[in-house]
Write a protein that holds these residues in place. Structure first.
Motif, short mmCIF file in Angstrom:
data_model
loop_
_atom_site.label_atom_id
_atom_site.label_comp_id
_atom_site.label_asym_id
_atom_site.label_seq_id
_atom_site.Cartn_x
_atom_site.Cartn_y
_atom_site.Cartn_z
N HIS A 1 24.03 -30.60 0.45
CA HIS A 1 24.04 -30.72 -1.01
C HIS A 1 22.70 -31.19 -1.54
N ILE B 1 25.12 -23.93 -4.21
CA ILE B 1 26.06 -24.33 -5.26
C ILE B 1 25.23 -24.58 -6.51
N MET C 1 27.21 -35.69 -4.90
CA MET C 1 28.14 -34.58 -4.70
C MET C 1 28.82 -34.71 -3.35
N HIS D 1 35.51 -27.03 -2.01
CA HIS D 1 35.08 -27.32 -3.38
C HIS D 1 34.23 -28.59 -3.42
N HIS D 2 33.83 -28.97 -4.61
CA HIS D 2 32.94 -30.13 -4.75
C HIS D 2 33.36 -31.05 -5.87
N GLU E 1 23.94 -26.16 1.24
CA GLU E 1 24.69 -26.77 2.33
C GLU E 1 24.90 -25.73 3.41
N ILE F 1 34.27 -26.83 -9.18
CA ILE F 1 33.57 -28.11 -9.22
C ILE F 1 34.36 -29.08 -10.09
N ASP G 1 32.04 -33.08 -0.62
CA ASP G 1 32.92 -31.96 -0.32
C ASP G 1 34.36 -32.35 -0.54
N ILE H 1 31.54 -33.91 -8.30
CA ILE H 1 30.21 -34.39 -8.70
C ILE H 1 30.37 -35.55 -9.67
#
Ligand SMILES: [Zn+2]
Ligand SMILES: [Zn+2]
Length: 149
Positions: A36, A74, A102, A92-93, A84, A131, A104, A95
């Motif tokens: 990331h 991303i 950020m 997904h992420h 990444e 996200i 996972d 944030i």
């Protein structure tokens, strides 16, 4: 997925039809060490490691590795792209809006259900990018501490 030793990165590149170069290996290593990261961060790490490489070469290597599916890019709204090496699992992420950290997060419910759109309009869907935005625990704690709670 198995743990990738440095030697495996050679094989990884070849498997994706890429020539093995010192630049690509250094970029790949930098991204796996700190997933990331932005291209700027990767650039700093790689150049501190192998010195004789231009910023453009680092960006080119990132571009090629992403295009070939070795890396995933991303692009969060309003922030630089992050890279990444965890690819192909449609994760997904999360944030943090405050500090930009950020992390996972696995798919919300079981097996890639997020690939099932309510209406796919006939598109053949192979990826969904989700996200979640919010504040990380540290930032939430800092905010409540400073508001005197
Ligand atoms: Zn935060
Ligand atoms: Zn990730």
């Amino acid at each position: 997925m198995s743990q990738e030793a440095p030697a495996d990165n050679d094989a990884l590149l070849r498997r994706h039809g890429l020539q093995v170069t010192a630049q690509r290996l250094a970029v790949l290593r930098a991204v796996s060490d700190r997933p990331h990261s932005t291209a700027d961060d990767i650039d700093k790490v790689v150049r501190s490691e192998i010195g004789a490489i231009s910023r453009q070469a680092v960006y080119d290597a990132l571009g090629t590795l992403t295009e070939k599916g070795v890396l995933r890019r991303i692009q969060p709204a309003g922030s630089p792209a992050r890279y990444e090496n965890r690819v192909g699992d449609n994760h997904h992420h999360l944030i943090c809006r405050a500090c930009n950290r950020m992390v996972d997060v696995d798919c919300a419910v079981g097996e890639t259900p997020c690939l099932t759109a309510a209406d796919d309009w006939g598109y053949e869907i192979d990826e969904a990018e989700v996200i979640y935005w919010g504040r990380c625990p540290e930032c939430v704690a800092a905010a409540s501490a400073s508001s005197g709670e």
